[in-house]
Design an enzyme around this catalytic site. Structure first.
Site, PDB file in Angstrom:
ATOM      1  N   ARG A   1      -6.406  10.055  -0.278  1.00  0.00           N
ATOM      2  CA  ARG A   1      -6.134  10.483  -1.659  1.00  0.00           C
ATOM      3  C   ARG A   1      -7.417  10.669  -2.451  1.00  0.00           C
ATOM      4  NH1 ARG A   1      -3.588   6.503  -4.306  1.00  0.00           N
ATOM      5  NH2 ARG A   1      -3.329   5.042  -2.592  1.00  0.00           N
TER       6      ARG A   1
ATOM      7  N   HIS B   1       0.848  -1.184   0.000  1.00  0.00           N
ATOM      8  CA  HIS B   1       0.000   0.000   0.000  1.00  0.00           C
ATOM      9  C   HIS B   1       0.885   1.235   0.000  1.00  0.00           C
ATOM     10  CE1 HIS B   1      -3.125   2.843   0.966  1.00  0.00           C
ATOM     11  NE2 HIS B   1      -4.036   1.885   1.055  1.00  0.00           N
TER      12      HIS B   1
END
Length: 536
Positions: A341, A321
């Site tokens: 994000r 990740h």
């Protein structure tokens, strides 16, 4: 709090470029297919050939896996030298579920609903699993501008078209029903003032189909599933690990040998069907990466299934990740949800440059961070290696004041403990070992090639191909967990067990000897070892 002079110097550049980056945020282009392939092959850990070796024994003989996993797959069984009486089991049930996370809980609920006698064994406590730690949300195409077909294309593309199509079809087709099932059980999804579920984008998705419970989606889902298991009176045996599978004399799975993690007592569980729902492998720390995983994620299910003869699929592929906390050291590797994000935070290098689209797929963004911190030498030195900035103040520039506390409160609290206010200053991130893409091969009914051995959740290979999209892990533990529960209960009704045996363990030990594999290791690993003492 940031005090290092080099970090502060870089932070100043990020602040100076923020307004310009905000003005031009829509001009950052996504990579083309060739660009993605190039950056993955050069920087993604899955392509680092020296970190892998070929297996010498078992059904995947000749195929590559990480050195750390090979050590466990080709280790001695914990029961190899034990004289066990299998004729007097301590437990005798229809369905034995190994693992107390989301997949195991879903399987137990549905097997119980189908009338089977079910028992869950878990080496920690019910709910201590990666499911509990999932943050961002769960995908489902249940909005008018979306469809399972579009979801299917996103999943296949994200997995580099290595996914098993029949498993992806099941995943996306049953996704809306999974959301409804969870909602009916009591999961409190985010909703607008009219009661409609709020959905957002995730990396690699073409539609807003991410359903969330703020940024603690997994904890909310696991809370609800755990309560349902307990309210149904399903037997749960905590702090008890499965250390070997048992077969009958016809070759069917017939239960498991259990180890009480506190007393070290050995117990025998007889079962007509077994569901492996043991989760991932982050605590193996492949290639030395930090991890976002819970303490018990040590690939137990892969080891147990492999020794019993079940085939592995894509065991060399993992999810790193991109948003692993890189500062401060106390939370190194902790997950920063991708939702950060999706709400507008940009990945920014040392000089304040947004070098990549924030919603590229996770493997591409992880590779991009590694590139910035290595060849381009544009990373920020943290004291624990290099990292890049995730510019969180942009979230409130885009969504308005209060967005962070409303949408990602857990992230705010995690960093606030260290005097870092993510509303005002960015955070430092570097890829963290997050997910096991590969696992045991199953058919659409959830069964492996070994009769009556089912698998669900992160221990399954093939659903996500070589890269999983955000929000599809919480989805697959529900879809395939429920599926394994239903199918194992059905199979149990038509199963008559013969005498129990551990002959496959003896056969495996013979394979080790013939391959001249000399090792003092035993497996499964059960727990990581962060001391100089010998593993448990």
């Amino acid at each position: 709090m940031y005090t290092d002079s080099k970090i502060l110097e870089s932070l100043k550049k990020v602040e100076q470029t923020r307004q310009e980056r905000f003005n031009n945020k829509d001009n950052i282009k996504r990579m083309g297919a060739d660009e993605k392939d190039a950056i993955l092959k050069q920087y993604h850990p899955d392509y680092k050939e020296e970190s892998f070796e070929n297996l010498k024994i078992g059904v995947n003989k000749g195929e590559k896996v990480p050195h750390e996993l090979a050590d466990m797959l080709q280790a001695h069984s914990r029961v190899a030298n034990l004289d066990l009486d299998l004729t007097k089991p301590d437990y005798d049930v229809d369905v034995l579920v190994i693992g107390g996370g989301g997949a195991g809980a879903s399987a137990a609920i549905e097997a119980n609903e189908a009338g089977a006698e079910v028992m869950v064994v878990t080496k920690l406590r019910m709910g201590d699993a990666n499911s509990m730690m999932a943050e961002g949300g769960i995908q489902a195409a249940d909005k008018p501008n979306d469809s399972p077909a579009i979801h299917y294309l996103d999943v296949m593309g994200g997995g580099h078209f290595a996914n098993r199509p029949e498993l992806v079809k099941k995943l996306v087709s049953e996704a809306p029903e999974a959301i409804a099932w969870l909602s009916n059980l009591g999961v409190e999804f985010d909703k607008d003032e009219n009661g409609n579920m709020i959905t957002t984008h995730g990396g690699g998705t073409s539609r807003k189909r991410m359903h969330a419970c703020k940024d603690y989606s997994g904890a909310e889902i696991m809370r609800t599933l755990r309560d349902e298991v307990l309210n149904r009176g399903i037997k749960v045996v905590d702090f008890t690990a499965a250390i070997e599978l048992i077969k009958d004399t016809e070759g069917k799975i017939a239960g498991a040998v259990l180890l009480n993690m506190e007393t070290k007592d050995i117990l025998i569980a007889r079962a007509k069907c077994v569901v492996i729902a043991t989760g991932g492998a982050g605590r193996m720390h492949y290639q030395g990466f930090p991890t976002s995983n819970h303490y018990g994620a040590t690939a137990d299910g892969l080891v147990l299934g492999y020794r019993a003869g079940a085939k592995l699929l894509y065991p060399e592929t993992f999810r790193y990740h991109p948003n692993g906390a890189a500062f401060p050291e106390q939370i190194l590797g902790a997950l920063v949800t991708e939702k950060v994000r999706s709400l507008g935070a940009q990945l920014v290098n040392r000089d304040g440059v947004a070098y990549i689209h924030p919603l590229e797929t996770r493997d591409v963004n992880a590779s991009g961070i590694i590139r910035e911190c290595s060849d381009r030498d544009e990373g920020v030195e943290t004291g624990n290696g290099k990292a890049v900035w995730l510019d969180t103040p942009m979230i409130e520039m885009i969504g308005g004041e209060g967005t962070i506390l409303k949408r990602i409160p857990a992230m705010y609290r995690m960093f606030a403990k260290y005097d870092i206010d993510i509303r005002k200053v960015p955070i430092l991130v570097y890829p963290t070992l997050h997910y096991q893409n590969g696992g045991l091969e199953i058919s659409t009914n959830g069964m492996t090639g070994i009769k009556n051995l089912f698998v669900a959740g992160e221990a399954v290979g093939g659903i996500h191909g070589r890269n999983r999209l955000m929000g599809n892990s919480l989805l697959d533990i529900i879809v395939f967990g429920r599926n394994a529960g239903k199918e194992s209960a059905k199979a149990a009704k038509n199963t008559v067990l013969k005498d129990l045996t551990l002959s496959h363990v003896k056969d495996f030990e013979n394979e080790l000897a013939k391959a001249n594999i000399k090792t003092d290791l035993v497996s499964p690993k059960l727990l990581p070892n962060y001391t100089k003492q010998k593993n448990i």
